[in-house]
Design a protein around this motif. Structure first.
Motif, PDB file in Angstrom:
ATOM      1  N   SER A 139      -0.394   0.428  -4.381  1.00 29.04           N
ATOM      2  CA  SER A 139      -0.254  -0.247  -3.079  1.00 29.04           C
ATOM      3  C   SER A 139       0.901  -1.238  -3.091  1.00 29.04           C
ATOM      4  O   SER A 139       1.677  -1.327  -2.129  1.00 29.04           O
ATOM      5  CB  SER A 139      -1.559  -0.967  -2.718  1.00 29.04           C
ATOM      6  N   THR A 142       4.354   0.708  -3.066  1.00 26.56           N
ATOM      7  CA  THR A 142       4.685   1.272  -1.757  1.00 26.56           C
ATOM      8  C   THR A 142       4.938   0.176  -0.728  1.00 26.56           C
ATOM      9  O   THR A 142       5.815   0.315   0.128  1.00 26.56           O
ATOM     10  CB  THR A 142       3.563   2.200  -1.280  1.00 26.56           C
ATOM     11  N   ALA A 143       4.168  -0.916  -0.803  1.00 25.06           N
ATOM     12  CA  ALA A 143       4.380  -2.020   0.142  1.00 25.06           C
ATOM     13  C   ALA A 143       5.740  -2.672  -0.063  1.00 25.06           C
ATOM     14  O   ALA A 143       6.384  -3.116   0.897  1.00 25.06           O
ATOM     15  CB  ALA A 143       3.273  -3.059  -0.017  1.00 25.06           C
ATOM     16  N   ASP A 146       8.508   0.038   1.214  1.00 28.75           N
ATOM     17  CA  ASP A 146       8.497   0.382   2.636  1.00 28.75           C
ATOM     18  C   ASP A 146       9.557  -0.372   3.439  1.00 28.75           C
ATOM     19  O   ASP A 146      10.290   0.233   4.236  1.00 28.75           O
ATOM     20  CB  ASP A 146       7.100   0.130   3.207  1.00 28.75           C
ATOM     21  N   ARG A 193       4.028  10.689  -4.063  1.00 25.14           N
ATOM     22  CA  ARG A 193       2.945  10.956  -3.119  1.00 25.14           C
ATOM     23  C   ARG A 193       1.987  11.989  -3.698  1.00 25.14           C
ATOM     24  O   ARG A 193       0.769  11.815  -3.654  1.00 25.14           O
ATOM     25  CB  ARG A 193       3.518  11.463  -1.792  1.00 25.14           C
ATOM     26  N   GLU A 217      -4.467   5.850   0.718  1.00 22.34           N
ATOM     27  CA  GLU A 217      -3.649   5.067   1.651  1.00 22.34           C
ATOM     28  C   GLU A 217      -2.224   4.910   1.124  1.00 22.34           C
ATOM     29  O   GLU A 217      -1.250   5.042   1.879  1.00 22.34           O
ATOM     30  CB  GLU A 217      -4.288   3.698   1.867  1.00 22.34           C
ATOM     31  N   ALA A 218      -2.099   4.629  -0.188  1.00 21.85           N
ATOM     32  CA  ALA A 218      -0.763   4.516  -0.786  1.00 21.85           C
ATOM     33  C   ALA A 218      -0.037   5.856  -0.732  1.00 21.85           C
ATOM     34  O   ALA A 218       1.179   5.909  -0.478  1.00 21.85           O
ATOM     35  CB  ALA A 218      -0.874   4.030  -2.233  1.00 21.85           C
ATOM     36  N   ASP A 220      -0.508   8.200   1.536  1.00 21.97           N
ATOM     37  CA  ASP A 220      -0.119   8.413   2.933  1.00 21.97           C
ATOM     38  C   ASP A 220       1.119   7.596   3.279  1.00 21.97           C
ATOM     39  O   ASP A 220       2.011   8.071   3.995  1.00 21.97           O
ATOM     40  CB  ASP A 220      -1.286   8.034   3.844  1.00 21.97           C
ATOM     41  N   ARG A 221       1.185   6.382   2.761  1.00 19.06           N
ATOM     42  CA  ARG A 221       2.367   5.546   2.998  1.00 19.06           C
ATOM     43  C   ARG A 221       3.599   6.161   2.338  1.00 19.06           C
ATOM     44  O   ARG A 221       4.699   6.144   2.900  1.00 19.06           O
ATOM     45  CB  ARG A 221       2.106   4.148   2.452  1.00 19.06           C
ATOM     46  N   ARG A 224       4.746   9.008   4.483  1.00 15.55           N
ATOM     47  CA  ARG A 224       5.505   8.537   5.647  1.00 15.55           C
ATOM     48  C   ARG A 224       6.906   8.108   5.248  1.00 15.55           C
ATOM     49  O   ARG A 224       7.881   8.391   5.960  1.00 15.55           O
ATOM     50  CB  ARG A 224       4.761   7.368   6.301  1.00 15.55           C
ATOM     51  N   MET A 225       7.039   7.450   4.095  1.00 15.98           N
ATOM     52  CA  MET A 225       8.367   7.055   3.621  1.00 15.98           C
ATOM     53  C   MET A 225       9.208   8.284   3.288  1.00 15.98           C
ATOM     54  O   MET A 225      10.416   8.290   3.539  1.00 15.98           O
ATOM     55  CB  MET A 225       8.238   6.152   2.395  1.00 15.98           C
TER      56      MET A 225
END
Length: 317
Positions: A139, A142-143, A146, A193, A217-218, A220-221, A224-225
């Motif tokens: 998390s 990825t945070a 992003d 991913r 969730e990570a 999925d992020r 998206r990236m």
């Protein structure tokens, strides 16, 4: 005994306990080591008592995001931003992890930006087992990445607004740099991913449902990236093509102007060259109005050629 212990970039690798001694007195141990030292390599390949496949992967020079399950544990390779400057072809630093019940061993060759936040979470008591730690690392990575991906998109937005300006060379450099960064990020974000998704699906007893949810969730992020990076790469290619076309149009326009000026002066050059010969018999050479007559003739020819080009729409733009 409840509780946990951890070591972060300890230069004295011998401080890391041998043979799992730390996990015998604690519920969870995180041992994080600097992969650039010979002491780390020696400890991982010896006293840590890891499977040779796992030990080799932890100290490998090159790696890509992946998840492999070995004897009830998970070998996880992740990539994240480093606080040190990276090459354009390899913009993300690697983080190699071996996770098993009660213990996580992680190795990085460069300091990752996301690690301090995870360390703070451990000190605050929010991480209690390997699943929590890996989910927190995924998390945090990825945070942190992003906003960088979003900034690349914003940079291309600015370039698209300036595409009709007079800073073509600067725009080409900006677009090329953004495209290079997007390609470098996507090289690791896309497989990361898949690695996170595979880890979230494992039935390991040290991963609970909350950990799996955070991992998904990570993932999925990261997905998206990946899509955003693909879009950035395609947009950068289109902007580069537009700038190339704009440059070609500018060159064609300037070449046309030069050709028109040359065409206008071509007959004038012929007349002045003909009358400038040092030979006898040049008509009206002794007349007082001869010079102004030649000037008037040249002006008339120039205006006539220019009028023809305008009528044919050669200079309409």
């Amino acid at each position: 005994m409840s509780g946990f212990a951890y070591l972060v970039h300890d230069e004295r690798v011998d401080a890391a306990p041998p043979d799992g001694a730390l996990t015998q007195s604690c519920a969870f141990a995180w041992i994080h080591l600097d992969g650039r030292t010979d002491e780390t390599t020696a400890w991982i390949q010896g006293r840590a008592r890891l499977d040779p496949l796992v030990a080799g992967a932890l100290v490998a020079t090159e790696s890509r995001p992946r998840t492999e399950f070995v004897n009830g544990g998970a070998l996880v390779n992740l990539r994240g931003r480093s606080s040190e400057e990276m090459r354009a072809s390899d913009p993300l630093a690697s983080l190699r992890l071996w996770a098993e019940k009660g213990r996580v061993i992680s190795v990085s060759r460069l300091p990752l930006v996301a690690l301090p936040a995870v360390r703070a979470a451990i000190e605050a008591g929010r991480i209690r087992d390997p699943g929590d730690l890996i989910a927190a690392l995924a998390s945090a990575i990825t945070a942190d990445l992003d906003p960088e991906v979003g900034e690349l998109g914003d940079r291309l937005d600015d370039c698209e607004e300036m595409i009709d300006g007079d800073k073509t060379v600067e725009l080409r450099r900006t677009v090329a740099k953004a495209r290079s960064q997007a390609i470098g990020y996507r090289r690791f974000v896309a497989p990361q991913r898949l690695a996170l998704e595979r880890l979230a699906e494992t039935e390991a007893d040290w991963l609970d449902e909350a950990d799996r949810r955070h991992l998904r969730e990570a993932a999925d992020r990261a997905a998206r990236m990946t899509e955003e990076l693909e879009s950035i790469r395609e947009r950068a290619a289109l902007i580069h093509e537009a700038l190339t076309d704009l440059r070609a149009e500018t060159i064609d326009s300037r070449s046309l102007i030069i050709a028109i000026v040359a065409m206008i002066f071509l007959p004038l050059t012929f007349i002045t060259g003909l009358l400038g010969m040092n030979v006898q018999g040049i008509p009206y050479a002794e007349e007082p109005w001869a010079f102004w007559g030649v000037v008037a003739l040249c002006l008339a020819l120039a205006l006539g050629v220019a009028a023809y080009f305008i009528r044919e729409h050669w200079v309409s733009h």
